[in-house]
Design an enzyme around this catalytic site. Structure first.
Site, PDB file in Angstrom:
ATOM      1  N   ILE A  96       1.273  -1.671  -0.125  1.00  0.00           N
ATOM      2  CA  ILE A  96       0.641  -0.341  -0.335  1.00  0.00           C
ATOM      3  C   ILE A  96       0.478   1.272   0.037  1.00  0.00           C
ATOM      4  O   ILE A  96       1.620   1.645   1.007  1.00  0.00           O
ATOM      5  CB  ILE A  96      -1.226  -0.687   0.959  1.00  0.00           C
ATOM      6  CG1 ILE A  96      -1.785  -1.074   1.373  1.00  0.00           C
ATOM      7  CG2 ILE A  96      -1.922   1.278   1.156  1.00  0.00           C
ATOM      8  CD1 ILE A  96      -2.350  -1.488   2.778  1.00  0.00           C
ATOM      9  N   CYS A  97       0.880   2.066  -0.883  1.00  0.00           N
ATOM     10  CA  CYS A  97       1.306   3.506  -1.089  1.00  0.00           C
ATOM     11  C   CYS A  97       0.572   4.748  -0.728  1.00  0.00           C
ATOM     12  O   CYS A  97      -0.384   5.261  -1.592  1.00  0.00           O
ATOM     13  CB  CYS A  97       2.304   3.129  -2.721  1.00  0.00           C
ATOM     14  SG  CYS A  97       2.777   4.993  -2.655  1.00  0.00           S
ATOM     15  N   VAL A  98       0.628   5.327   0.463  1.00  0.00           N
ATOM     16  CA  VAL A  98       0.109   5.963   0.502  1.00  0.00           C
ATOM     17  C   VAL A  98       0.368   7.262   1.621  1.00  0.00           C
ATOM     18  O   VAL A  98       1.642   6.732   1.983  1.00  0.00           O
ATOM     19  CB  VAL A  98      -1.737   5.743   1.700  1.00  0.00           C
ATOM     20  CG1 VAL A  98      -3.255   5.073   0.476  1.00  0.00           C
ATOM     21  CG2 VAL A  98      -1.048   5.339   3.107  1.00  0.00           C
TER      22      VAL A  98
END
Length: 169
Positions: free
Chosen positions: A99-101
């Site tokens: 996940i890339c946040v």
């Protein structure tokens, strides 16, 4: 999957950090946030997993999405890595489930906790993992194609021509 291959991280973290994580995990289990169920691993407190319910009104409604947080040696100075163990198609999720946040990258602060990560700020913000199980646009964003650039260039030329015509009038 990279997340499944990661072994226990207990030996890499200080006793204070392990106590902090254990306390926070226990609180998350007893006071579970709405739409999120935390799975406690008493043998390894660094094995942080949760199930996030897909928000109503989105393509993910009715679904349940399992996530895993992996604490690095530098936690809490550095952010944990987060993975969806459930296969999901979303612009902020890589093929391997990572996940890339911003919460897990440039916006990370050492005082942020696991609940902050799972809820995305806690105050209704959509910055964390919960935002990956929903989408502001109601679903995944369409991919851009090379032909889109060509259309954009044609539109710019047409607008420029219109401005020239209007100036002449």
């Amino acid at each position: 999957m990279a997340a499944a291959a990661v072994s226990s991280n207990v030996e890499n973290l200080s006793p204070q950090i392990i106590r902090r994580v254990a306390k926070e995990m226990a609180e998350l289990v007893t006071q579970a946030p709405e739409g999120i169920r935390v799975i406690l691993n008493e043998a390894d407190v660094t094995d942080i997993q949760a199930v996030i319910e897909g928000p109503a009104g989105t393509p993910y409604a009715g679904g349940f999405f399992r996530v895993k947080l992996v604490l690095g040696k530098d936690f809490p100075q550095g952010p944990p890595k987060a993975y969806f163990l459930t296969k999901i198609f979303h612009p902020n999720v890589a093929k391997n489930g990572e996940i890339c946040v911003n919460t897990l990258k440039k916006d990370w602060k050492p005082d942020l906790g696991i609940q902050h990560i799972l809820l995305g700020g806690g105050k209704g913000s959509k910055a964390g993992l919960e935002s990956c199980a929903s989408s502001e646009t109601g679903g995944p964003l369409p991919k851009k194609h090379a032909s889109d650039k060509k259309l954009t260039a044609e539109k710019k030329k047409m607008l420029k021509d219109k401005k020239r015509t209007l100036k002449r009038l």
